[in-house]
Design an enzyme around this catalytic site. Sequence first.
Site, mmCIF file in Angstrom:
data_model
loop_
_atom_site.group_PDB
_atom_site.id
_atom_site.type_symbol
_atom_site.label_atom_id
_atom_site.label_comp_id
_atom_site.label_asym_id
_atom_site.label_seq_id
_atom_site.Cartn_x
_atom_site.Cartn_y
_atom_site.Cartn_z
ATOM 1 N N SER A 151 0.860 -1.183 0.000
ATOM 2 C CA SER A 151 0.000 0.000 0.000
ATOM 3 C C SER A 151 0.893 1.230 0.000
ATOM 4 C CB SER A 151 -0.871 0.033 1.254
ATOM 5 O OG SER A 151 -1.485 1.298 1.401
ATOM 6 N N TYR A 174 -1.628 -0.378 10.667
ATOM 7 C CA TYR A 174 -1.596 -0.837 9.272
ATOM 8 C C TYR A 174 -0.285 -0.475 8.563
ATOM 9 C CZ TYR A 174 -3.535 -1.192 4.450
ATOM 10 O OH TYR A 174 -3.794 -1.501 3.132
HETATM 11 N N1 LIG Z 1 -8.804 -0.723 -0.572
HETATM 12 C C1 LIG Z 1 -7.765 0.095 -0.535
HETATM 13 O O1 LIG Z 1 -7.911 1.332 -0.599
HETATM 14 C C2 LIG Z 1 -6.386 -0.461 -0.441
HETATM 15 C C3 LIG Z 1 -5.309 0.423 -0.590
HETATM 16 C C4 LIG Z 1 -4.027 -0.064 -0.506
HETATM 17 C C5 LIG Z 1 -3.822 -1.403 -0.284
HETATM 18 N N2 LIG Z 1 -4.867 -2.248 -0.134
HETATM 19 C C6 LIG Z 1 -4.578 -3.660 0.107
HETATM 20 O O2 LIG Z 1 -5.219 -4.437 -0.879
HETATM 21 C C7 LIG Z 1 -5.424 -5.750 -0.363
HETATM 22 C C8 LIG Z 1 -6.846 -6.166 -0.645
HETATM 23 O O3 LIG Z 1 -7.696 -5.342 0.116
HETATM 24 P P1 LIG Z 1 -9.101 -4.833 -0.397
HETATM 25 O O4 LIG Z 1 -9.079 -3.365 -0.343
HETATM 26 O O5 LIG Z 1 -9.467 -5.524 -1.636
HETATM 27 O O6 LIG Z 1 -10.023 -5.270 0.813
HETATM 28 P P2 LIG Z 1 -11.005 -6.489 1.036
HETATM 29 O O7 LIG Z 1 -12.045 -6.512 -0.016
HETATM 30 O O8 LIG Z 1 -11.424 -6.399 2.457
HETATM 31 O O9 LIG Z 1 -10.071 -7.751 0.804
HETATM 32 C C9 LIG Z 1 -9.258 -8.305 1.790
HETATM 33 C C10 LIG Z 1 -9.114 -9.762 1.449
HETATM 34 O O10 LIG Z 1 -8.245 -10.349 2.439
HETATM 35 C C11 LIG Z 1 -8.871 -11.516 2.892
HETATM 36 N N3 LIG Z 1 -8.431 -11.850 4.239
HETATM 37 C C12 LIG Z 1 -8.482 -11.078 5.355
HETATM 38 N N4 LIG Z 1 -8.002 -11.767 6.401
HETATM 39 C C13 LIG Z 1 -7.638 -12.981 5.924
HETATM 40 C C14 LIG Z 1 -7.088 -14.142 6.510
HETATM 41 N N5 LIG Z 1 -6.816 -14.197 7.834
HETATM 42 N N6 LIG Z 1 -6.836 -15.219 5.737
HETATM 43 C C15 LIG Z 1 -7.122 -15.190 4.407
HETATM 44 N N7 LIG Z 1 -7.639 -14.126 3.796
HETATM 45 C C16 LIG Z 1 -7.891 -13.038 4.548
HETATM 46 C C17 LIG Z 1 -10.361 -11.226 2.850
HETATM 47 O O11 LIG Z 1 -11.126 -12.398 2.784
HETATM 48 P P3 LIG Z 1 -11.851 -13.150 3.999
HETATM 49 O O12 LIG Z 1 -12.440 -12.112 4.883
HETATM 50 O O13 LIG Z 1 -12.832 -14.015 3.268
HETATM 51 O O14 LIG Z 1 -10.790 -13.957 4.660
HETATM 52 C C18 LIG Z 1 -10.439 -10.505 1.503
HETATM 53 O O15 LIG Z 1 -10.492 -11.452 0.468
HETATM 54 C C19 LIG Z 1 -5.064 -5.680 1.110
HETATM 55 O O16 LIG Z 1 -3.747 -6.174 1.298
HETATM 56 C C20 LIG Z 1 -5.090 -4.201 1.417
HETATM 57 O O17 LIG Z 1 -4.257 -3.867 2.500
HETATM 58 C C21 LIG Z 1 -6.139 -1.807 -0.212
#
Ligand SMILES: NC(=O)c1ccc[n+]([C@@H]2O[C@H](COP(=O)([O-])OP(=O)(O)OC[C@H]3O[C@@H](n4cnc5c(N)ncnc54)[C@H](OP(=O)(O)O)[C@@H]3O)[C@@H](O)[C@H]2O)c1
Length: 258
Positions: A146, A159
């Site tokens: 991120s 985070y």
């Molecule tokens: N959205 C943003 O603005 C943003 C910005 C920068 C970086 N990111 C990064 O992008 C990545 C994806 O995030 P997202 O924004 O798409 O959010 P999201 O929709 O909440 O996705 C997070 C994913 O991680 C999985 N997860 C969480 N805990 C887990 C565990 N213990 N074991 C296996 N899977 C797990 C969740 O699935 P389950 O709950 O089904 O396990 C879900 O599939 C993350 O690394 C986040 O930090 C996001």
Amino acid sequence: MFLPPLNPPITDWNGKTVWIVGASTGIGRATAQALHARGARVVVSARKAEALTAFAQKNPGSRALPLDATDAAAIRTAASQLLAQGPLDCVVYCAGHYQAMRADAIDVGEMVRHVEVNYLGALHLLDAVLPAMLARGAGHISLVGSVAGYRGLPQSLAYGPTKAALINLAETLYLDLHDKGIGVSIINPGFVQTPLTADNAFDMPALLTPEQAATAIVKGWQRGAFEIHFPKRFTLWLKALRVVPNRIFFFLMRRVKP
Ligand SMILES: NC(=O)c1ccc[n+]([C@@H]2O[C@H](COP(=O)([O-])OP(=O)(O)OC[C@H]3O[C@@H](n4cnc5c(N)ncnc54)[C@H](OP(=O)(O)O)[C@@H]3O)[C@@H](O)[C@H]2O)c1
């Protein structure tokens, strides 16, 4: 001047096997969808088995493999199952956990949870897939970091450090693995509208949809980029802040709301 790409560009996904951990929702799911549309055999993992099964049913040829990324044994078992059926061409660690936190309301349990999901899970995945990739001298590993890992940011006490660790990990992996035929990339998104950011009470600048994020990620792999960051209109500002002197950086950040 022509500079070669840092990684072998991935231009043809047809028949490639891609394992995405953290693919039940958001960026991971949209990326799985985009790769399936390009002919990849996608394996989707996360904890929510129902969402994964729904994805696999909707996208024939893909596979749901539910697991908790903090469970090293579960990751190892899943990797063995997959590797028994053939090589993994690309492995993506996209699992993430985010809770806003400041130092005047520190919650160490939550901070440890961030480390477990955001960082240690990536280590378990590496441990499970690297030996086979090294033996084959091929494959690609992507970690989803991120822009919050570039510098300390408001609300990012739990985070941010985990994402900084992932960026550093990816750089070191690149140094070790590039000459062994293995691609390594770090994906640093700006704000994307997903369940992870749904509770943000402020207007997120340059907000993308998960599908836009997936398009940027696929383009990054196609370019052979090491760092895939987007959208540039937001991430380039944050990159500039990396080289700003601390006094100016803290002055600016203290004025950021919330
Ligand atoms: N959205 C943003 O603005 C943003 C910005 C920068 C970086 N990111 C990064 O992008 C990545 C994806 O995030 P997202 O924004 O798409 O959010 P999201 O929709 O909440 O996705 C997070 C994913 O991680 C999985 N997860 C969480 N805990 C887990 C565990 N213990 N074991 C296996 N899977 C797990 C969740 O699935 P389950 O709950 O089904 O396990 C879900 O599939 C993350 O690394 C986040 O930090 C996001």
